[in-house]
Scaffold this motif. Structure first.
Motif, PDB file in Angstrom:
ATOM      1  N   SER A 198      87.764  52.723 114.683  1.00  0.00           N
ATOM      2  CA  SER A 198      87.656  51.582 115.700  1.00  0.00           C
ATOM      3  C   SER A 198      87.330  50.388 114.831  1.00  0.00           C
ATOM      4  O   SER A 198      87.945  49.301 115.195  1.00  0.00           O
ATOM      5  N   THR A 199      86.689  50.488 113.558  1.00  0.00           N
ATOM      6  CA  THR A 199      86.499  49.339 112.635  1.00  0.00           C
ATOM      7  C   THR A 199      87.748  48.543 112.387  1.00  0.00           C
ATOM      8  O   THR A 199      87.799  47.334 112.343  1.00  0.00           O
ATOM      9  N   SER A 252      95.029  49.669 115.665  1.00  0.00           N
ATOM     10  CA  SER A 252      95.226  49.617 114.187  1.00  0.00           C
ATOM     11  C   SER A 252      96.586  49.874 113.549  1.00  0.00           C
ATOM     12  O   SER A 252      96.921  49.461 112.821  1.00  0.00           O
ATOM     13  N   ALA A 282      89.431  47.059 115.149  1.00  0.00           N
ATOM     14  CA  ALA A 282      88.732  45.561 115.286  1.00  0.00           C
ATOM     15  C   ALA A 282      89.268  44.521 114.392  1.00  0.00           C
ATOM     16  O   ALA A 282      89.487  43.534 114.677  1.00  0.00           O
ATOM     17  N   CYS A 322      85.695  58.192 113.786  1.00  0.00           N
ATOM     18  CA  CYS A 322      85.822  57.295 114.956  1.00  0.00           C
ATOM     19  C   CYS A 322      85.399  56.121 114.675  1.00  0.00           C
ATOM     20  O   CYS A 322      85.988  54.922 114.918  1.00  0.00           O
ATOM     21  N   LEU A 380      91.274  52.103 120.131  1.00  0.00           N
ATOM     22  CA  LEU A 380      91.237  51.017 118.674  1.00  0.00           C
ATOM     23  C   LEU A 380      92.077  51.732 117.878  1.00  0.00           C
ATOM     24  O   LEU A 380      92.569  50.860 117.135  1.00  0.00           O
ATOM     25  N   PHE A 381      92.086  52.718 117.423  1.00  0.00           N
ATOM     26  CA  PHE A 381      92.821  53.303 116.351  1.00  0.00           C
ATOM     27  C   PHE A 381      94.124  53.085 116.446  1.00  0.00           C
ATOM     28  O   PHE A 381      94.941  52.769 115.582  1.00  0.00           O
ATOM     29  N   SER A 408      87.651  56.771 120.128  1.00  0.00           N
ATOM     30  CA  SER A 408      88.144  55.704 119.004  1.00  0.00           C
ATOM     31  C   SER A 408      89.609  55.627 119.352  1.00  0.00           C
ATOM     32  O   SER A 408      90.104  54.674 118.692  1.00  0.00           O
ATOM     33  N   GLU A 409      90.286  56.525 119.904  1.00  0.00           N
ATOM     34  CA  GLU A 409      91.698  56.605 119.914  1.00  0.00           C
ATOM     35  C   GLU A 409      92.279  54.971 120.435  1.00  0.00           C
ATOM     36  O   GLU A 409      93.249  54.714 119.684  1.00  0.00           O
TER      37      GLU A 409
END
Length: 139
Positions: free
Chosen positions: A115-116, A62, A119, A111, A58-59, A55-56
């Motif tokens: 990720s959410t 964010s 996004a 994760c 996308l994190f 998930s990194e």
């Protein structure tokens, strides 16, 4: 110009984070071998780190996108997205997954939360008119 700079910053951040993720994925066993002599702890730590590494990128998006939006005086969106993801994704999923998967389930929830959040903030940034107006209206 601000929109182009924002997206270039995100692309560079994700690229850099991806390089770090690849290195950490392969060096994880060596890293944890240096940190603890306990083989069971090493094996669990490697699994958890590798799950988190998924998930990194996308994190990272964010984190960068949240900063871009706050810089454009859109402080509400990153705050509400974080609140929604923590209360609607992380906590319920962690409570659900910990029963079946233990610590690994909690990290899967982390994760999905990161990720959410990435996004959703990228979707907000994609709508240039909404976040660019925040800086203009407060002036």
């Amino acid at each position: 110009l601000a929109h182009r700079f924002a997206w270039n910053s995100i692309k560079f951040g994700i690229l850099l984070e991806t390089v770090v993720v690849i290195a950490l994925y392969f060096f994880a066993p060596s890293i944890f071998a240096c940190l603890t002599p306990d083989l069971a702890v090493q094996a669990l730590a490697v699994k958890i780190l590798r799950i988190q590494l998924l998930s990194e990128p996308l994190f990272e998006a964010s984190i960068i996108t949240g900063g871009i939006l706050r810089g454009a005086k859109d402080t509400f969106t990153p705050s509400i997205v974080t609140l929604i993801c923590k209360c609607g994704v992380l906590i319920p999923l962690a409570l659900l997954l910990v029963k079946s998967y233990g610590l690994i389930g909690v990290w899967i929830a982390f994760c999905l939360d990161g990720s959410t959040r990435g996004a959703l903030l990228l979707l907000r940034l994609r709508n240039e008119k909404s976040w660019m107006k925040c800086g203009e209206s407060r002036g």
